[in-house]
Motif scaffolding. Structure first.
Motif, PDB file in Angstrom:
ATOM      1  N   LEU A  22       0.740  -1.078  -0.162  1.00 13.58           N
ATOM      2  CA  LEU A  22       0.062   0.068   0.069  1.00 13.58           C
ATOM      3  C   LEU A  22       0.769   1.255   0.043  1.00 13.58           C
ATOM      4  O   LEU A  22       0.754   2.328  -0.842  1.00 13.58           O
ATOM      5  CB  LEU A  22      -0.845  -0.009   1.228  1.00 13.58           C
ATOM      6  N   ILE A  23       1.739   1.336   0.694  1.00 12.79           N
ATOM      7  CA  ILE A  23       2.870   2.305   1.043  1.00 12.79           C
ATOM      8  C   ILE A  23       3.510   2.510  -0.307  1.00 12.79           C
ATOM      9  O   ILE A  23       3.597   3.715  -0.986  1.00 12.79           O
ATOM     10  CB  ILE A  23       4.042   2.248   1.846  1.00 12.79           C
ATOM     11  N   LEU A  24       3.943   1.479  -0.922  1.00 12.26           N
ATOM     12  CA  LEU A  24       4.705   1.511  -2.327  1.00 12.26           C
ATOM     13  C   LEU A  24       3.573   1.856  -3.481  1.00 12.26           C
ATOM     14  O   LEU A  24       4.160   3.075  -3.921  1.00 12.26           O
ATOM     15  CB  LEU A  24       5.109   0.180  -2.780  1.00 12.26           C
ATOM     16  N   ALA A 150      11.804   5.893 -20.164  1.00 10.07           N
ATOM     17  CA  ALA A 150      11.886   5.856 -18.767  1.00 10.07           C
ATOM     18  C   ALA A 150      11.998   4.736 -17.878  1.00 10.07           C
ATOM     19  O   ALA A 150      12.219   4.381 -16.840  1.00 10.07           O
ATOM     20  CB  ALA A 150      10.995   6.949 -18.218  1.00 10.07           C
ATOM     21  N   PHE A 151      11.144   3.756 -18.593  1.00  7.53           N
ATOM     22  CA  PHE A 151      10.611   2.697 -17.927  1.00  7.53           C
ATOM     23  C   PHE A 151      11.730   1.826 -16.974  1.00  7.53           C
ATOM     24  O   PHE A 151      11.482   1.448 -15.998  1.00  7.53           O
ATOM     25  CB  PHE A 151       9.856   1.587 -18.776  1.00  7.53           C
ATOM     26  N   PRO A 152      12.663   1.468 -17.703  1.00  8.68           N
ATOM     27  CA  PRO A 152      13.682   0.581 -17.044  1.00  8.68           C
ATOM     28  C   PRO A 152      14.386   1.132 -15.628  1.00  8.68           C
ATOM     29  O   PRO A 152      14.336   0.928 -14.484  1.00  8.68           O
ATOM     30  CB  PRO A 152      14.976   0.551 -17.984  1.00  8.68           C
ATOM     31  N   ASN A 153      14.621   2.639 -15.798  1.00  3.20           N
ATOM     32  CA  ASN A 153      15.002   3.353 -14.598  1.00  3.20           C
ATOM     33  C   ASN A 153      13.945   3.500 -13.766  1.00  3.20           C
ATOM     34  O   ASN A 153      14.178   3.396 -12.320  1.00  3.20           O
ATOM     35  CB  ASN A 153      15.480   4.989 -14.919  1.00  3.20           C
ATOM     36  N   PHE A 154      12.651   3.671 -14.144  1.00  2.00           N
ATOM     37  CA  PHE A 154      11.537   3.873 -13.097  1.00  2.00           C
ATOM     38  C   PHE A 154      11.348   2.672 -12.322  1.00  2.00           C
ATOM     39  O   PHE A 154      11.328   2.419 -11.173  1.00  2.00           O
ATOM     40  CB  PHE A 154      10.066   4.152 -13.937  1.00  2.00           C
ATOM     41  N   ALA A 155      11.517   1.451 -13.114  1.00  2.00           N
ATOM     42  CA  ALA A 155      11.604   0.303 -12.314  1.00  2.00           C
ATOM     43  C   ALA A 155      12.726  -0.023 -11.267  1.00  2.00           C
ATOM     44  O   ALA A 155      11.936  -0.426 -10.145  1.00  2.00           O
ATOM     45  CB  ALA A 155      11.725  -0.845 -13.560  1.00  2.00           C
ATOM     46  N   GLY A 160      13.818   0.167  -5.443  1.00  2.00           N
ATOM     47  CA  GLY A 160      14.429   0.926  -4.397  1.00  2.00           C
ATOM     48  C   GLY A 160      13.546   1.423  -3.386  1.00  2.00           C
ATOM     49  O   GLY A 160      13.807   1.266  -2.252  1.00  2.00           O
ATOM     50  N   SER A 161      12.407   2.043  -3.764  1.00  2.00           N
ATOM     51  CA  SER A 161      11.447   2.297  -2.855  1.00  2.00           C
ATOM     52  C   SER A 161      10.868   1.391  -2.075  1.00  2.00           C
ATOM     53  O   SER A 161      10.585   1.619  -0.910  1.00  2.00           O
ATOM     54  CB  SER A 161      10.345   3.122  -3.671  1.00  2.00           C
ATOM     55  N   GLY A 203      11.567 -11.846  -2.360  1.00  2.00           N
ATOM     56  CA  GLY A 203      10.391 -12.693  -3.171  1.00  2.00           C
ATOM     57  C   GLY A 203       9.789 -11.654  -3.659  1.00  2.00           C
ATOM     58  O   GLY A 203       9.470 -11.621  -4.954  1.00  2.00           O
ATOM     59  N   VAL A 204       9.146 -10.653  -2.896  1.00  2.00           N
ATOM     60  CA  VAL A 204       8.424  -9.563  -3.663  1.00  2.00           C
ATOM     61  C   VAL A 204       9.460  -8.951  -4.860  1.00  2.00           C
ATOM     62  O   VAL A 204       8.766  -8.474  -5.898  1.00  2.00           O
ATOM     63  CB  VAL A 204       7.955  -8.479  -2.719  1.00  2.00           C
ATOM     64  N   VAL A 205      10.520  -8.584  -4.620  1.00  2.00           N
ATOM     65  CA  VAL A 205      11.352  -7.866  -5.471  1.00  2.00           C
ATOM     66  C   VAL A 205      11.631  -8.564  -6.856  1.00  2.00           C
ATOM     67  O   VAL A 205      11.320  -8.179  -8.035  1.00  2.00           O
ATOM     68  CB  VAL A 205      12.930  -7.461  -4.857  1.00  2.00           C
TER      69      VAL A 205
END
Ligand SMILES: Nc1ncnc2c1ncn2[C@@H]1O[C@H](COP(=O)(O)OP(=O)(O)OP(=O)(O)O)[C@@H](O)[C@H]1O
Ligand SMILES: [Mg+2]
Lengths: 230, 257
Positions: A22-24, A150-155, A160-161, A203-205
């Motif tokens: 949710l935070i993410l 932008a997508f790869p950097n965005f991912a 990181g977040s 796992g989530v990452v």
């Protein structure tokens, strides 16, 4: 150490995963809006705002997220009391979402700005040549292509977040790490609990990375990477 | 009718166009020839204000836009009367062939999606690309991409299509198909201003030839006059060089064969 305890802790901890997610999601959503706006302010060099945007980005880059979290947590209510709003009882999740949103916004802004500049100049000229105005050119031609670039950097930034959210417990948010801490206090099995947490995060990452790389391929179909007909 | 009056353009303090006057009648095909760096591209870009002239005015039909006073709105009106075909095609990379052609019809001319699709299909038919309608530009050959570029311009039914060296980025074997399409639409009476190095094509397709050098029109006239009886020394020299290069190319070819 008792490795089997992991099976005990796993369900207890993962039941708080939704708070982390949710935070993410909140942070990414806020960050995208801020990011696009700030990127445009910087590209069009809007007077005054451009300067402020620059300071904002450099401040977010130059300070640890943990400190930012505390600044918002203590600073925002203090600011709000000036206008007679009492935020001292607000849900800490709110402060977390704002902090991570601001942080994402700063990195997204730079990523999006770079990507907009990375779109071929001929694309804008083609848009103008068929009679589009500046806004149509930006929204219909440049931004869609910039977001793909932008997508790869965005991912990367999103991943990181996700890891950064593990600090949310410091202002009392009951997420996986928050729950982990209470378990440690009662069970005294810190290592097992941190092991479990690391497995869940990992796992989530992995899932996020998989998802991103699939969407990346889909997004970039027009770049020819998936073009079966070629 | 299109009229350029005293178009001047400088980059910094380097003058690139030194006062160009040109009138193009409806349905005419005008080719602009001239050595590299003579200002041909710049002139074309001044017509739709991709480059704002330093001096002069552009008139298309009932609208006149002047270099300095021309407002954003006037420029937009001017651009809606023109369309451009680029050397590097500049197709919208994130859109399919048909979406490229539909884009202006929908966004600028406010047609419904269905109307736009129908019109786009008709134009794609003309350039022979209906079966590629759903491909993305990267999936096409250069020649096909340029034909989409022509279709995108043609679909808008503009007063004039500006073409900047439409074939010079193409592999030699793909030049023919593009020139053929241009020739076909020229015969339909579409007004065109073409910058090209394809001299024999220009001779073939144009009603009027403009020879430029160093930011000026050196000589202009019908193809017969310009190609058979050029008066100016610079024009003669240009054609001599072109012929020599063509000759060298041919003799190279024959020596290879
Ligand atoms: N954006 C720019 N900034 C500075 N100088 C420019 C710019 N665009 C063109 N020029 C200069 O203007 C002159 C004319 O350029 P232009 O591209 O119009 O020539 P051209 O006749 O189209 O040449 P070519 O046949 O090589 O395409 C050249 O000297 C070029 O260097
Ligand atoms: Mg040129």
């Amino acid at each position: 150490m008792d490795i089997t305890l992991i099976f005990d802790f796993f369900p207890k901890l993962i039941s708080y995963l939704h708070i982390t997610l949710l935070i993410l999601v909140a942070a990414v959503a806020i960050g995208l809006v801020i990011g696009v706006v700030i990127a445009l302010i910087r590209i069009y060099k809007v007077p005054v705002l451009n300067r402020l945007a620059f300071i904002y980005i450099s401040f977010m880059r130059g300070t640890p997220i943990l400190i930012q979290l505390f600044l918002i947590y203590f600073g925002l209510p203090a600011l709000l009391t000036l206008v007679h709003i009492d935020a001292s009882r607000a849900n800490p999740l709110l402060f977390v979402a704002i902090t991570y949103g601001l942080s994402c916004g700063a990195s997204f802004a730079e990523i999006i700005r770079g990507a907009i500049n990375g779109v071929e100049k001929g694309q804008a000229e083609a848009a103008y040549s068929i009679g589009m105005n500046e806004k149509q050119m930006m929204v219909r031609v440049i931004l869609p292509q910039a977001l793909v670039i932008a997508f790869p950097n965005f991912a990367n930034s999103v991943i990181g977040s996700l890891k950064d959210t593990s600090l949310a417990f410091t202002i009392g948010v009951m997420d996986m790490v928050g729950r982990g801490n209470t378990l440690i206090a009662t069970s005294l099995h810190a290592l097992e609990i941190y092991l479990t947490l690391s497995m869940i995060y990992y796992g989530v990452v992995i899932c996020l990375e998989k998802g991103f790389s699939l969407s990346e391929k889909k997004l970039q179909r027009f770049e020819g990477s998936l073009s079966a007909e070629k | 009718m299109i009229q350029l009056r005293n178009i001047q353009k400088s980059f910094g303090n380097q003058p690139v166009l030194k006062g160009i006057d040109l009138t193009v009648k409806k349905g005419e095909v005008v080719s602009i020839l001239g050595p590299s760096g003579s200002g041909k591209t710049t002139l074309l870009r001044c017509i739709n204000f991709l480059e704002r002239p330093t001096e002069g005015e552009v008139m298309i039909d009932d609208i006149t836009v002047s270099s300095q006073k021309g407002s954003k709105k006037e420029i937009l009106t001017l651009r809606k009367k023109t369309a451009m075909v680029f050397q590097q095609y500049n197709l919208f990379r994130h859109k399919t062939v048909i979406e490229n052609v539909m884009e202006g019809l929908i966004v600028v001319q406010k047609n419904s999606k269905e109307t736009a699709r129908k019109l786009a299909m008709e134009v794609l038919e003309k350039v022979g690309l209906t079966e590629k309608a759903n491909a993305y530009p990267v999936q096409l050959s250069g020649g096909q991409q340029q034909r989409v570029g022509i279709a995108r311009a043609l679909a808008l039914n503009p007063e004039v299509i500006l073409l900047d060296e439409p074939t010079s980025a193409l592999d030699p074997e793909l030049v023919g198909e593009v020139l053929e399409v241009i020739k076909r639409i020229a015969e339909e009476g579409i007004t065109m201003i073409i910058v090209t190095h394809e001299v024999s094509f220009a001779k073939d397709v144009s009603d009027y030839i403009v020879f430029m050098d160093q930011g000026e029109i050196v000589e202009e006239g019908t193809p017969t006059v310009i190609f058979n009886n050029p008066k100016e020394e610079r024009t003669k020299r240009f054609f001599k060089r072109i012929n020599r290069e063509a000759g060298i190319l041919e003799s190279n070819l024959s020596s290879v064969i």
